[in-house]
Motif scaffolding. Structure first.
Motif, PDB file in Angstrom:
ATOM      1  N   ILE A  12       0.807  -1.218   0.000  1.00 53.18           N
ATOM      2  CA  ILE A  12       0.000   0.000   0.000  1.00 53.18           C
ATOM      3  C   ILE A  12       0.842   1.270   0.000  1.00 53.18           C
ATOM      4  O   ILE A  12       0.300   2.362  -0.041  1.00 53.18           O
ATOM      5  N   LYS A  13       2.146   1.142  -0.018  1.00 53.90           N
ATOM      6  CA  LYS A  13       3.011   2.318  -0.099  1.00 53.90           C
ATOM      7  C   LYS A  13       2.992   2.940  -1.489  1.00 53.90           C
ATOM      8  O   LYS A  13       3.304   4.107  -1.647  1.00 53.90           O
ATOM      9  N   SER A  19      -7.265   5.006  -4.120  1.00 51.48           N
ATOM     10  CA  SER A  19      -6.902   4.459  -5.425  1.00 51.48           C
ATOM     11  C   SER A  19      -6.999   2.939  -5.428  1.00 51.48           C
ATOM     12  O   SER A  19      -7.493   2.338  -6.395  1.00 51.48           O
ATOM     13  N   ILE A  20      -6.554   2.314  -4.364  1.00 53.54           N
ATOM     14  CA  ILE A  20      -6.645   0.850  -4.252  1.00 53.54           C
ATOM     15  C   ILE A  20      -8.117   0.420  -4.234  1.00 53.54           C
ATOM     16  O   ILE A  20      -8.505  -0.537  -4.908  1.00 53.54           O
ATOM     17  N   LYS A  25     -12.696  -2.131  -7.049  1.00 53.25           N
ATOM     18  CA  LYS A  25     -14.066  -2.080  -7.557  1.00 53.25           C
ATOM     19  C   LYS A  25     -14.100  -2.343  -9.052  1.00 53.25           C
ATOM     20  O   LYS A  25     -14.923  -3.104  -9.552  1.00 53.25           O
ATOM     21  N   LEU A  26     -13.180  -1.695  -9.778  1.00 55.89           N
ATOM     22  CA  LEU A  26     -13.112  -1.889 -11.220  1.00 55.89           C
ATOM     23  C   LEU A  26     -12.785  -3.341 -11.561  1.00 55.89           C
ATOM     24  O   LEU A  26     -13.413  -3.939 -12.431  1.00 55.89           O
TER      25      LEU A  26
END
Length: 80
Positions: A12-13, A19-20, A25-26
């Motif tokens: 997650i850095k 954004s994650i 979701k996409l």
């Protein structure tokens, strides 16, 4: 509904949490559509996109929007 997953700190850095979340979701919407579990319009809604933007996303990810054999397409066109 909300789903929580644990991601290792080093992953997650590179991206913000928002954004994650958007990417997940996409990805999930694409997967559901590819598996034919939801319609194109429903997948677009789940992804938070209009249908045309979702169709473009499908193209970018090699997910066919129209899943029709050449024979079925010929038969459909003959009926016009």
């Amino acid at each position: 509904m909300q789903i929580t997953i644990d991601l290792p700190e080093p992953l997650i850095k590179f991206e913000s949490i928002a954004s994650i979340q958007a990417d997940m979701k996409l990805s999930y919407a694409l997967w559901l559509f590819k598996q034919q579990k939801v319609t194109l319009s429903k997948a677009a809604e789940l992804a938070g996109l209009d249908m045309y933007s979702f169709m473009k996303l499908c193209h970018q990810n090699d997910v066919p929007v129209i899943n029709m054999t050449p024979e079925a397409l010929d038969a459909e066109l003959e009926g016009l």
